[in-house]
Design a protein around this motif. Structure first.
Motif, PDB file in Angstrom:
ATOM      1  N   ILE A 111      28.162  54.405  32.548  1.00 40.44           N
ATOM      2  CA  ILE A 111      28.623  53.171  33.184  1.00 40.44           C
ATOM      3  C   ILE A 111      27.594  52.664  34.192  1.00 40.44           C
ATOM      4  CG2 ILE A 111      30.392  52.152  34.680  1.00 40.44           C
ATOM      5  CD1 ILE A 111      32.450  53.915  33.205  1.00 40.44           C
TER       6      ILE A 111
ATOM      7  N   TRP B  92      32.571  43.975  40.067  1.00 43.02           N
ATOM      8  CA  TRP B  92      33.042  44.777  38.932  1.00 43.02           C
ATOM      9  C   TRP B  92      34.462  45.256  39.178  1.00 43.02           C
ATOM     10  CZ3 TRP B  92      30.323  45.736  34.479  1.00 43.02           C
ATOM     11  CH2 TRP B  92      28.955  45.436  34.498  1.00 43.02           C
ATOM     12  N   TYR B  93      35.277  45.244  38.129  1.00 42.87           N
ATOM     13  CA  TYR B  93      36.603  45.843  38.164  1.00 42.87           C
ATOM     14  C   TYR B  93      36.528  47.103  37.310  1.00 42.87           C
ATOM     15  CZ  TYR B  93      41.652  46.389  37.965  1.00 42.87           C
ATOM     16  OH  TYR B  93      42.930  46.865  38.093  1.00 42.87           O
ATOM     17  N   VAL B  94      36.996  48.223  37.851  1.00 42.76           N
ATOM     18  CA  VAL B  94      36.992  49.494  37.124  1.00 42.76           C
ATOM     19  C   VAL B  94      38.418  50.010  37.062  1.00 42.76           C
ATOM     20  CG1 VAL B  94      36.105  51.850  37.061  1.00 42.76           C
ATOM     21  CG2 VAL B  94      34.641  50.005  37.899  1.00 42.76           C
TER      22      VAL B  94
ATOM     23  N   TRP C 176      31.283  44.033  29.747  1.00 44.62           N
ATOM     24  CA  TRP C 176      32.295  45.077  29.801  1.00 44.62           C
ATOM     25  C   TRP C 176      31.798  46.354  29.117  1.00 44.62           C
ATOM     26  CZ3 TRP C 176      33.663  46.733  24.978  1.00 44.62           C
ATOM     27  CH2 TRP C 176      33.399  45.865  23.925  1.00 44.62           C
TER      28      TRP C 176
ATOM     29  N   GLU D 212      37.383  56.896  37.919  1.00 45.15           N
ATOM     30  CA  GLU D 212      37.902  55.662  38.505  1.00 45.15           C
ATOM     31  C   GLU D 212      37.803  55.716  40.028  1.00 45.15           C
ATOM     32  OE1 GLU D 212      41.907  52.998  38.075  1.00 45.15           O
ATOM     33  OE2 GLU D 212      42.182  55.137  38.461  1.00 45.15           O
TER      34      GLU D 212
ATOM     35  N   TYR E  88      34.332  55.196  41.506  1.00 43.79           N
ATOM     36  CA  TYR E  88      33.922  53.794  41.575  1.00 43.79           C
ATOM     37  C   TYR E  88      34.667  53.038  42.673  1.00 43.79           C
ATOM     38  CZ  TYR E  88      30.800  54.189  37.666  1.00 43.79           C
ATOM     39  OH  TYR E  88      29.735  54.538  36.873  1.00 43.79           O
TER      40      TYR E  88
ATOM     41  N   HIS F  58      33.737  49.190  44.232  1.00 47.79           N
ATOM     42  CA  HIS F  58      34.133  48.461  43.035  1.00 47.79           C
ATOM     43  C   HIS F  58      35.610  48.103  43.161  1.00 47.79           C
ATOM     44  CE1 HIS F  58      30.544  50.693  41.860  1.00 47.79           C
ATOM     45  NE2 HIS F  58      30.351  49.737  40.970  1.00 47.79           N
TER      46      HIS F  58
ATOM     47  N   GLY G  40      39.493  47.447  41.797  1.00 45.85           N
ATOM     48  CA  GLY G  40      40.404  48.161  40.914  1.00 45.85           C
ATOM     49  C   GLY G  40      41.540  48.737  41.722  1.00 45.85           C
TER      50      GLY G  40
ATOM     51  N   ALA H  32      35.220  49.112  32.592  1.00 44.26           N
ATOM     52  CA  ALA H  32      34.693  48.283  33.671  1.00 44.26           C
ATOM     53  C   ALA H  32      34.316  46.924  33.095  1.00 44.26           C
ATOM     54  CB  ALA H  32      33.470  48.937  34.302  1.00 44.26           C
TER      55      ALA H  32
END
Length: 99
Positions: A12, A26-28, A51, A66, A69, A74, A76, A90
């Motif tokens: 990643i 970024w969304y994780v 992605w 998760e 991050y 990040h 999330g 992600a």
């Protein structure tokens, strides 16, 4: 193929470094079905979006990745899923995606 925490983070991170986005862009997350989560729930554009997803060896490994991050800025949210939640995904939060 399921991979370890270290291998997932390397994969990643390598992917993310190809792009000029901040961590907070970024969304994780974790998912049982990463494609549904990305393309249906978050409305990421499959062809033009940025992605990635990787399969972990267990849900606890996915949760550890998760959290790593989330701890580094990040976006999330921790705490979702169940024992079948073994994918880490992600994506870049662009116009049209939903958190």
């Amino acid at each position: 193929m399921a991979t370890s925490k270290r291998d997932i983070i390397v994969a990643i991170d390598t992917f993310m470094k190809k792009f000029q986005y901040k961590n907070s862009d970024w969304y994780v997350g974790i998912a049982t079905d990463p494609r549904a989560r990305l393309f249906t729930d978050h409305t990421v554009d499959e062809k033009n979006g940025t992605w990635i997803y990787e399969q972990a060896t267990s849900d606890s490994v996915a949760r550890d990745v998760e959290q790593a991050y989330l701890d580094t800025g990040h976006d999330g949210g921790a705490g979702g899923g169940d024992s079948s939640t073994v994918y880490v995904y992600a994506y870049v939060k662009l116009q049209g995606t939903t958190r």
